[in-house]
Each structure stands twice: as C-alpha cells, then as structure tokens.
Design a protein around this motif. Structure first.
Motif, mmCIF file in Angstrom:
data_model
loop_
_atom_site.group_PDB
_atom_site.id
_atom_site.type_symbol
_atom_site.label_atom_id
_atom_site.label_comp_id
_atom_site.label_asym_id
_atom_site.label_seq_id
_atom_site.Cartn_x
_atom_site.Cartn_y
_atom_site.Cartn_z
ATOM 1 N N LEU A 1 0.873 -1.118 0.080
ATOM 2 C CA LEU A 1 0.090 0.035 -0.099
ATOM 3 C C LEU A 1 0.874 1.469 0.081
ATOM 4 O O LEU A 1 1.705 1.262 0.660
ATOM 5 N N VAL A 2 0.393 2.382 -0.663
ATOM 6 C CA VAL A 2 1.381 3.483 -0.702
ATOM 7 C C VAL A 2 0.475 5.051 -0.881
ATOM 8 O O VAL A 2 -0.962 4.749 -1.512
ATOM 9 N N PHE A 3 0.619 5.669 -0.041
ATOM 10 C CA PHE A 3 0.097 6.952 -0.024
ATOM 11 C C PHE A 3 0.683 7.987 -0.727
ATOM 12 O O PHE A 3 1.977 8.009 -0.885
ATOM 13 N N GLN A 4 0.173 9.114 -1.424
ATOM 14 C CA GLN A 4 0.749 9.973 -1.992
ATOM 15 C C GLN A 4 0.040 11.590 -1.989
ATOM 16 O O GLN A 4 -1.118 11.480 -1.800
ATOM 17 N N ARG A 5 1.005 12.432 -1.650
ATOM 18 C CA ARG A 5 0.380 13.695 -1.745
ATOM 19 C C ARG A 5 0.971 14.398 -2.737
ATOM 20 O O ARG A 5 2.026 14.379 -3.155
ATOM 21 N N ILE A 6 0.005 15.300 -3.460
ATOM 22 C CA ILE A 6 0.545 16.323 -4.597
ATOM 23 C C ILE A 6 0.128 17.736 -4.376
ATOM 24 O O ILE A 6 -0.890 18.181 -3.855
ATOM 25 N N PHE A 7 1.178 18.691 -4.391
ATOM 26 C CA PHE A 7 1.062 19.827 -4.133
ATOM 27 C C PHE A 7 1.352 20.788 -5.356
ATOM 28 O O PHE A 7 2.513 20.431 -6.268
ATOM 29 N N ALA A 8 0.602 21.926 -5.620
ATOM 30 C CA ALA A 8 1.073 22.814 -6.626
ATOM 31 C C ALA A 8 2.706 23.594 -6.038
ATOM 32 O O ALA A 8 2.909 23.394 -4.801
ATOM 33 N N ARG A 9 3.181 24.086 -6.985
ATOM 34 C CA ARG A 9 4.578 24.856 -6.369
ATOM 35 C C ARG A 9 4.514 25.597 -5.321
ATOM 36 O O ARG A 9 5.333 25.988 -4.715
ATOM 37 N N ASP A 10 3.414 26.352 -5.347
ATOM 38 C CA ASP A 10 3.124 27.335 -4.260
ATOM 39 C C ASP A 10 2.836 26.742 -2.807
ATOM 40 O O ASP A 10 2.557 27.491 -1.912
ATOM 41 N N GLY A 11 2.787 25.315 -2.764
ATOM 42 C CA GLY A 11 2.575 24.753 -1.398
ATOM 43 C C GLY A 11 1.001 24.311 -1.423
ATOM 44 O O GLY A 11 0.735 23.485 -0.176
ATOM 45 N N THR A 12 -0.010 24.742 -2.155
ATOM 46 C CA THR A 12 -1.141 24.083 -2.046
ATOM 47 C C THR A 12 -1.276 22.819 -2.285
ATOM 48 O O THR A 12 -0.905 22.205 -3.216
ATOM 49 N N LEU A 13 -2.065 22.191 -1.050
ATOM 50 C CA LEU A 13 -2.449 20.630 -1.543
ATOM 51 C C LEU A 13 -3.343 20.363 -2.564
ATOM 52 O O LEU A 13 -4.432 20.805 -2.010
ATOM 53 N N ILE A 14 -3.151 19.785 -3.393
ATOM 54 C CA ILE A 14 -4.170 19.703 -4.383
ATOM 55 C C ILE A 14 -4.573 18.102 -4.579
ATOM 56 O O ILE A 14 -5.775 18.107 -5.275
ATOM 57 N N ALA A 15 -4.008 17.263 -4.079
ATOM 58 C CA ALA A 15 -4.572 15.814 -4.358
ATOM 59 C C ALA A 15 -4.037 14.962 -3.357
ATOM 60 O O ALA A 15 -2.607 14.977 -2.840
ATOM 61 N N SER A 16 -4.757 13.884 -2.788
ATOM 62 C CA SER A 16 -4.075 12.752 -1.920
ATOM 63 C C SER A 16 -4.643 11.613 -2.844
ATOM 64 O O SER A 16 -5.749 11.498 -2.995
ATOM 65 N N CYS A 17 -3.656 10.676 -2.809
ATOM 66 C CA CYS A 17 -3.845 9.585 -3.419
ATOM 67 C C CYS A 17 -3.451 8.157 -3.040
ATOM 68 O O CYS A 17 -2.388 8.220 -1.754
ATOM 69 N N VAL A 18 -4.038 7.239 -2.983
ATOM 70 C CA VAL A 18 -3.835 5.979 -2.342
ATOM 71 C C VAL A 18 -3.850 4.887 -3.487
ATOM 72 O O VAL A 18 -4.692 4.585 -4.287
ATOM 73 N N GLN A 19 -2.861 3.786 -3.219
ATOM 74 C CA GLN A 19 -2.782 2.761 -4.535
ATOM 75 C C GLN A 19 -2.269 1.336 -3.674
ATOM 76 O O GLN A 19 -1.314 1.556 -2.769
ATOM 77 N N GLU A 20 -3.004 0.496 -3.845
ATOM 78 C CA GLU A 20 -2.598 -1.003 -3.585
ATOM 79 C C GLU A 20 -2.103 -1.878 -4.850
ATOM 80 O O GLU A 20 -2.796 -1.501 -5.866
#
Length: 357
Positions: free
Chosen positions: A325-344
């Motif tokens: 299982l893996v968790f992922q966070r994606i940020f815009a370059r200005d630091g805004t959190l734009i997405a959280s993802c999960v994958q198995e």
C-alpha cells in the motif's frame, strides 16, 4: 486496430497530454459512450497500457456528463484486466445520481466486451460548501526545486512524452525501516494546456500523472532491483528493458548524476556489466508489480495548473502477503495541497524456483 475511428491529425493548439487523452463521443450509439481517439501507450515490458491513461480517460468521460459548475472531488478505481494497446477501449458512463450539490458517476472501460477498468467518482457543485468553512491542510515540505532539462530517463516517451518528471533523493533513505522513507518527485505536463481544455483538462492530466512510479515506491524503499536483465533467446520484453539498455551503456559518473539511481542500483548495473548473477549477492528481485486499485481525492481542483511544476511525496505504511500500500500527496509549487492518492498493488518477489537471470 488500436482506435475505433481513424485518429485525426494532432491538434497543434493543444498540449501533448490533451491530444493523448482525447476522447471520441459515440453519440450515434449512446451519448454516454466514448472511445480513445488516439493509440494508448504500452510501457516496454508492462502487462498492459499505462494505468494512468485509463484513470484519466474515465475521468474525462465522466466530466462530459456533469454541469460545468460541478468538479470532481474523489475517484475510486480498480484495475481489473491488463489493457491491450492494440484494441480500442469503450468507456461507458453511468449517471448514478445528479443532485443539487453532488453528482455520482460510474465508468467502465471495456475491451472485447470485458471490463478492464472500473471507477466510481463523485462531483461537487462549486461553492456549495458555504461562505464559512472548516479548513486546514498539511504543509508542503521544504525541498529542492525542479531543474529545467534534468528530466528522469525512465519516463516513457523520453523528451517527447506527455509529461516531465524529476525525482529527488529519497528521504531517510538509509533507514532500516521502509515505512519511514519518502520518495519524492516533481512533475508537470509537457508544453501548455490549452484554454479550451478548461480545468477539466488539468484534472485529467493530473490523474494521468498520478500513476507515475506509484506502486514502485515499495521497491524503492526496500532497495529491490526493479530492472530485469535482458534474457538471451527470450522474445518477451522484460520490465523497464529500454531503460536498462540506456543504463548499461553509461559509465559510473553518468549513473551517479541520475537522481533516481540509488547506490544499490549502480552496484547492480556494475554487476550486470560484468555478467554476474545478481541473486548470488543475496538480494531479492521484483518478480511482479502491478496496480490493483487507485484512489484520488482532489482538494483544490480549480487552483492549480497541471502544466506547471507539481511536487509529489509518497510513503508506504505496509506491505505483505504479495501486496503493498502506498500513500501520495500532490502539491502545487506554491505549496497548495491539490490531491491525496492511495494505491494498492501486487508486489511479488522472484522465487528460488524461478529461472536465473
């Protein structure tokens, strides 16, 4: 035939990723049926098409069935069968619910009558949360920024691929506890996404890129060999075969300049050059690594551009029983959190009974 209808010329006013993800609506059959307009990428040695394409195109299809003031906030996907790049994909959107604040859509991707991918996604009407809100967000870590012209070698398509990516050194890479490590990278769509694509094009592009290196995080934090050797007399491509050819042609200094290469990887490249059997050194090798499911939560879906650098951070809390299982966070370059993802995904090692390299 990889598309149902002959692909039109490339639209020069759109970015590469927009052209790649373009859909054709089969309105004469059913307004909720779509198909891929252009051939899809099958990574060398992979079991099927790049999973991000199915994720992105199902999202694109569903977005065509909701009002413009509705935006996706979550999608839950399952990879059922490997997609065949030589066969057209039919996407069927089911309008499960269309409410005042939320809308639900289910999309099935089919080839030869069989479901290869399915997803359920939820859309929210813009501004439906009210003027006063409960708000908080995790902060983006302080990391080195991207460097133009330093893209990773192992992204499919090289300099002409639909997006660019740059890996950063793994955080806590020397830790004996894989769950404490974090793999990190910058990524963005190549070129400029057209104004006509709207926020929907940026969301589909983000969905496409979110599958990049995702389940591979487990192999990286365990420092497992991820590039199968070339086998004489074996016509079947091995995973990452094209990348391996490039790496074997490089000298040590060139390998050290590649950000995504661990020292353990470089040592294995040296051994391969010398014709050694890697398993004699007691380190296991990945035998199978495929995604089972993929979830994306979109947090600020209209506050980013997918053609500008985005930072991703991945960590894995667990692996076992042939899965991880893996968790992922994606940020815009200005630091805004734009997405959280999960994958198995399936993560299986080569077993002693399997043939040697």
């Amino acid at each position: 035939m990889s598309t149902l209808i002959r692909p039109p010329p490339v639209n020069e006013s759109q970015s590469a990723i927009e052209n790649l993800l373009e859909l054709t609506q089969l309105s004469d059959i059913d307004p909720d049926l779509f198909t891929n307009t252009r051939p899809l990428w099958h990574p060398p040695g992979a079991r099927g098409i790049y999973g991000g394409a199915a994720i992105a195109q199902t999202l694109s299809a569903a977005q065509r069935t909701v009002p413009k003031d509705f935006t996706v906030h979550s999608m839950h996907c399952y990879f059922v069968l490997a997609g065949n790049a030589d066969i057209p994909i039919i996407y069927h959107v089911e309008r499960v619910r269309s409410g005042k604040s939320f809308a639900t859509r289910t999309v099935q991707a089919r080839q030869r009558g069989k479901v290869i991918f399915t997803t359920t996604m939820s859309f929210v009407r813009e501004g439906s949360g009210g003027e006063v809100k409960v708000e908080h967000s995790t902060e983006m870590p302080d990391v080195p920024g991207p460097v133009e012209g330093m893209d990773d070698l192992d992204h499919g398509g090289g300099s002409t691929g639909p997006f660019q990516s740059q890996r950063i050194e793994i955080l806590n890479n020397d830790s004996l506890s894989p769950h404490t490590k974090k793999t990190r990278q910058w990524m963005k769509a190549r070129g400029r996404i057209s104004p006509s694509g709207g926020h929907e094009a940026h969301l589909s592009a983000l969905a496409y890129m979110s599958d990049s290196y995702f389940i591979g995080t487990i192999a990286r934090v365990h420092k497992l060999w991820r590039y199968s050797a070339l086998r004489k007399g074996n016509s079947k491509s091995s995973i990452d075969e094209e990348l391996l050819k490039k790496l074997l042609a490089m000298d040590d200094e060139s390998l050290k300049r590649i950000k995504f290469m661990d020292e353990s990887d470089i040592q294995r490249i040296r051994r391969l050059k010398n014709g050694e059997d890697l398993r004699e050194h007691g380190k296991p090798e990945i035998g199978m690594m495929v995604s089972l499911d993929h979830t994306i939560y979109f947090h600020n879906p209209r506050r980013f551009r997918a053609d500008e650098w985005m930072f991703t951070e991945m960590e894995t809390p667990w692996s076992g029983d042939g899965r991880g299982l893996v968790f992922q966070r994606i940020f815009a370059r200005d630091g805004t959190l734009i997405a959280s993802c999960v994958q198995e995904g399936v993560v299986r090692l080569k077993q002693p009974s399997e043939s040697k390299l």
